[in-house]
Design an enzyme around this catalytic site. Structure first.
Site, short mmCIF file in Angstrom:
data_model
loop_
_atom_site.label_atom_id
_atom_site.label_comp_id
_atom_site.label_asym_id
_atom_site.label_seq_id
_atom_site.Cartn_x
_atom_site.Cartn_y
_atom_site.Cartn_z
N GLU A 42 0.60 -1.11 0.03
CA GLU A 42 0.35 -0.09 -0.14
C GLU A 42 0.83 1.42 -0.11
O GLU A 42 0.68 2.09 -0.82
CB GLU A 42 -0.92 -0.22 1.66
CG GLU A 42 -1.78 1.05 1.02
CD GLU A 42 -2.35 0.63 2.47
OE1 GLU A 42 -3.40 2.10 2.41
OE2 GLU A 42 -2.55 0.09 3.31
N ASP A 43 1.85 1.12 0.66
CA ASP A 43 2.46 2.44 1.00
C ASP A 43 3.83 2.70 0.63
O ASP A 43 4.38 3.39 0.42
CB ASP A 43 2.60 3.02 2.15
CG ASP A 43 1.77 2.59 3.03
OD1 ASP A 43 0.89 3.39 1.98
OD2 ASP A 43 1.07 2.83 4.15
#
Length: 720
Positions: A76-77
Site C-alpha cells: 500500500e505505501d
C-alpha cells in the site's frame, strides 16, 4: 521504538522452534522498502510495522502472522508489488498482505464508498484466511495508540470508524482485551470532555475504590478457601466507555453510577464456578434479573462466564464474573486463544460453528450493492447477539437485541418470512413488531400468497430479514414501475397518433432503450415508471422533431417551483428545475452529507445521510439521486436538539445563555420531567450549518448538570 530483538524474544518464549530467519528477512525487507518514510509522530515509518508485529507476538500468533505484521504496509505505501512479496516470502504471506492492504487507485465518489469497499474486501479475505483480520486489528490498535498525531478531523473519523466497525468486529471475535483498549482510545478522542469528566470522577474516588476492592477480594478469597475451591480473585474498575454507555442508556448522572467496580473469580472447573456462585449469593443479596449464565448458553463468540450483580449490607452494588481459566483465556483473547495454530488451520470450515456468522455475513453482504446499506447492515451483523429464543421444537436461535418475530421467521426460511402474518410467543398472539426476549418460544403463523410490507423495514434488525424484504419489494416495485412506464409512454404516443404495440413489434423501443443505456425494453419502462426518465426523452428519439413541436408534451416548471428551488439551496446533480424539499424527519443542514430520494409525484426529498429513515427508503437504490448544497451564509435552518439534564434551579438560564452566546435563535422549547430529579428539554434551534450546530452542542455539554445533548432525528414509516 520497539526493537526487532524484542519480537524475537517474545516468540521464542511460546514457540522455541519458530522460523526466526523468515522473520528476519521480513524485517530487513520492510526496513528497506520503508526507508526514508516518516510517521506523523516524527518517528521512522518502520516503528509502525514493528509495533504491529509486537502486538501479534504478544497474542502468541504464528510466525507467518508476525511476518505479515512487519510487511503489511509494503504494497500500500511503497512501490512493492504483490508479486514481489510472493517471490520473496511465498503465496501464504502475499495473500494475507494483499488482504490487509486497502483498496487504492480506484475512483470512488465518497469516503463512505471507500470505507465500504475496504471493509467488504477485508471480510471476503477473512473467509480465505482468518489471519487477515488479526493483522488488521493489530494495525488498527497501534494506529489508535498514536492517534494524537493526526489533525482533529482525522482523529474523529478514525475513532468513529473504530467504534462503529472495529470494536464490534473484535467483540464478535471474542477479543475482550483489545476491545476494551479500542473503546477507551475511541472514547478519549471522540468525547474528550466526557472522557476527562468521567476519568476525574473515578480518580477522585480511587482511594475509596481501592479499599473496597481489597475488602471484597479478601472476603471472596477467604470463603473460597473455606469451601475448598481453588480460585483466583481479581478486582477492577470497569472500562470507562462501558460506564459512559451505562450513563447514556439508563439516563443517569455520573454521581449515580455506583456499580463501576467488578470482580472476577477464576476457578479450575465449571462445577467450581456454580459452587462459587452459591457461596457468593450466601454472602450478599443477588439483584433480580441481573444474573446471566453464559456457561450453559455461551455467546456466539464462544464467551463463557457466570455474571451476577449483588448488593452488600452497606448498599454497595457490584458485579462478579465467575469463569474457569480456559474460559478467561478465551474471554480475553478470543479467536487468538483457541485457533489451531499447530495444525496450521486458518481457513474457517463448515465444522467451525463459531464462524457460521462470518460465512452468512459474506453471503448477505455480497447481495448489497449500495455502500450506505452495506455499512448499516455490517454494523447490525457485527454487534453482539444477546437474545436467545427457541422454536416450538426446542431449536435455539440467537438474535441482536431488539430483533422481532419477523427476524425470527426469516431466520428459519425466506418464504416463512414472506408469508408471516402473525406469531405466538410463549403461546400468546403478539404483533409482528414485538421485540423478542431471552427464553421466548416463538411460533410463526403464515398465510399463503401473503407478502412483506415496506413498513417491516422500520423495525426488523437482522441483515437477512432486511435483505430478503428488500429483494421482494424491489421485485414488486419493478413490476409496478414497468406497468406505469408503459402506460405513461402509451399515453404520450397516442397524443401523437402512434401505437406502443406497433413500435414494440418493430423493435424501435428496444433500439431507443439501448441508446439510453438500457439492456431491454422493460428496463426502459421501469426507468419511466420510477421517474428517472421522462416520456419526452423517449419520444425525442422515436419521433421527428417537427412532430414533437406540434404537440408539446411537457410545460416548464412554474415560477413558484423555481423560487422554492432557490430558497432551498440544494442542487440536484445533472438536472435543472427539479422540485426538492427537505425531509421533516431529519431537517438536513449545510455541511453535512445529504441524499436525494425520488418520491412519486412529490419531487425529491432531501435527507441527511444519518437519517434513521434512509435505510428504509433506499430499499430501492434506483430512486436515490445525488444532491449537493448551494452555500448561503445568510440562511438558517431548523434543527431539533434534545438535552437530558439534572432538574435544578438555574439550569434553563444557563442553557439559554450558552445558546445565545453561539448567536442562535430558539424557535421553540418544551420541558418534561423524568424520574430521579431529571428533566428532558427539546429545543428547536435556527443554525447556519453543521459546524455551527457542533459548537452549540459542545457548549451545552460543557455545562455542569447536563448529562447528554443530541440532535433529534425522527424515525417514521417509509413513504413513496
Amino acid at each position: 521504538m520497539i526493537r526487532f530483538e524484542d519480537i524475537v524474544e517474545e516468540i521464542l518464549r511460546y514457540n522455541p522452534e519458530a522460523d526466526i530467519d523468515l522473520l528476519r528477512r521480513a524485517y530487513i525487507f520492510s526496513a528497506r522498502e520503508h526507508r526514508g518514510q516518516v510517521r506523523l509522530s516524527g518517528e521512522p515509518y518502520l516503528s509502525h510495522p514493528l509495533a504491529v508485529a509486537k502486538i501479534l507476538a504478544d497474542k502468541r500468533l504464528d510466525v507467518i502472522s508476525v511476518a505479515v505484521g512487519l510487511l503489511h504496509d509494503v504494497i500500500e505505501d511503497t512501490l512493492t508489488t504483490r508479486e514481489e512479496v510472493e517471490s520473496y516470502f511465498g503465496a501464504d504471506i502475499a495473500n494475507i498482505v494483499a488482504g490487509v492492504t486497502k483498496i487504492s487507485k480506484i475512483p470512488f465518489t465518497s469516503q463512505e464508498e471507500i470505507q465500504a469497499e475496504n471493509l467488504r474486501k477485508m471480510i471476503l479475505a477473512m473467509v480465505d484466511d482468518i489471519r487477515v483480520i488479526l493483522v488488521k486489528i493489530a494495525d488498527r490498535l497501534h494506529n489508535m495508540r498514536t492517534l494524537q498525531f493526526h489533525n482533529p478531523e482525522q482523529q474523529e473519523r478514525i475513532a468513529r470508524e473504530t467504534l462503529d466497525i472495529y470494536v464490534p468486529l473484535v467483540n464478535r471475535l471474542g477479543m475482550g482485551k483489545i476491545k476494551n483498549e479500542l473503546e477507551y482510545l475511541a472514547f478519549l478522542h471522540l468525547y474528550p470532555e466526557n472522557f476527562q469528566s468521567l476519568k476525574n470522577k473515578i480518580e477522585k474516588e480511587k482511594k475509596v475504590s481501592q479499599g473496597f476492592i481489597k475488602k471484597i477480594t479478601r472476603i471472596l478469597e477467604t470463603n473460597m478457601r473455606k469451601n475448598k475451591i481453588s480460585a483466583k480473585v481479581e478486582g477492577r474498575v470497569k472500562n470507562l466507555y462501558s460506564i459512559y454507555q451505562k450513563i447514556l442508556r439508563q439516563k443517569i448522572s455520573l454521581d449515580e453510577v455506583y456499580d463501576y467496580i467488578a470482580f472476577r473469580v477464576i476457578t479450575n472447573s465449571a462445577g467450581d464456578c456454580y459452587a462459587a456462585l452459591g457461596i457468593i449469593h450466601n454472602l450478599w443479596s443477588p439483584i433480580p434479573e441481573r444474573f446471566k449464565d453464559y456457561i450453559a448458553m455461551p455467546k456466539p463468540n464462544k464467551y463463557q462466564s457466570l455474571h451476577t450483580s449483588v448488593i452488600s449490607k452497606e448498599g454497595s452494588v457490584f458485579e462478579i464474573q465467575i469463569r474457569t481459566k480456559e474460559m478467561h483465556k478465551i474471554a480475553e483473547e478470543g479467536i487468538a486463544a483457541h485457533w489451531k495454530y499447530k495444525e496450521k488451520k486458518f481457513i474457517p470450515t463448515a465444522e467451525d460453528q463459531e464462524f457460521l456468522w462470518l460465512r452468512q455475513m459474506v453471503e448477505w453482504q455480497q447481495e448489497v450493492k449500495d455502500p450506505r446499506e452495506f455499512m448499516h447492515s455490517l454494523k447490525v451483523d457485527l454487534y453482539q447477539d444477546e437474545v436467545y429464543t427457541f422454536t416450538p421444537k426446542g431449536m435455539v436461535k440467537s438474535f441482536p437485541r431488539g430483533a422481532t418475530v419477523i427476524d425470527f421467521a426469516y431466520s428459519i426460511h425466506t418464504e416463512l418470512g414472506h408469508q408471516c402474518v402473525g406469531a405466538r410467543v410463549n403461546g400468546k398472539l403478539v404483533p409482528l413488531k414485538t421485540a423478542l426476549k431471552n427464553g421466548d418460544i416463538v411460533e410463526i403463523i403464515t398465510s399463503p400468497g401473503h407478502g412483506p410490507s415496506r413498513d417491516w423495514l422500520v423495525f426488523v434488525k437482522t441483515s437477512r430479514a432486511r435483505s430478503k424484504i428488500k429483494q421482494w419489494l424491489n421485485r414488486k416495485e419493478r413490476e409496478r414501475s414497468i406497468e406505469l412506464g408503459k402506460k405513461l409512454l402509451e399515453k404520450e404516443l397516442k397524443r401523437h397518433h402512434h401505437s406502443l404495440k406497433k413500435l414494440l413489434s418493430k423493435g424501435e423501443i428496444r433500439e431507443v432503450a439501448s441508446q439510453l443505456g438500457h439492456l431491454q425494453e422493460n428496463d426502459l419502462f421501469s426507468a419511466l415508471g420510477y421517474g428517472n426518465l421522462s416520456p419526452r426523452q423517449v419520444l425525442s428519439r422515436l419521433l421527428p422533431p417537427e412532430e414533437l413541436e406540434e404537440k408539446e408534451a411537457f410545460q416548464p416548471l412554474p415560477p413558484l417551483v423555481r423560487r422554492k428551488l432557490v430558497e432551498k439551496k440544494v442542487l440536484v446533480k445533472g438536472h435543472d428545475d427539479l422540485l426538492t424539499y427537505f425531509a421533516r424527519c431529519c431537517n438536513p443542514i449545510p455541511g453535512e452529507r445529504i441524499i436525494g430520494y425520488i418520491t412519486r409525484n412529490r419531487g425529491i426529498s432531501v435527507h441527511s445521510a444519518d437519517c434513521p429513515n434512509l435505510m428504509n427508503l433506499l430499499y430501492d437504490t434506483a430512486r436515490m439521486i445525488e444532491v449537493e448544497w448551494e452555500l448561503d451564509k445568510d440562511h438558517s435552518y431548523p434543527v431539533e436538539v434534545s438535552i437530558y439534564l439534572e432538574d435544578r434551579p438555574g439550569m434553563l438560564a444557563k442553557i439559554t445563555s450558552a445558546i445565545a452566546n453561539q448567536k442562535t435563535n430558539i424557535k421553540n422549547i418544551t420541558q418534561k420531567e423524568v424520574e430521579g430529579k431529571k428533566a428532558l428539554l427539546n429545543l428547536l434551534l435556527e443554525v447556519k450549518d453543521i459546524q455551527h450546530l457542533r459548537k452549540i452542542v459542545s457548549s451545552l455539554r460543557g455545562i455542569k448538570g447536563v448529562i447528554e445533548v443530541k440532535r433529534v432525528l425522527r424515525q417514521t414509516l417509509a413513504v413513496s
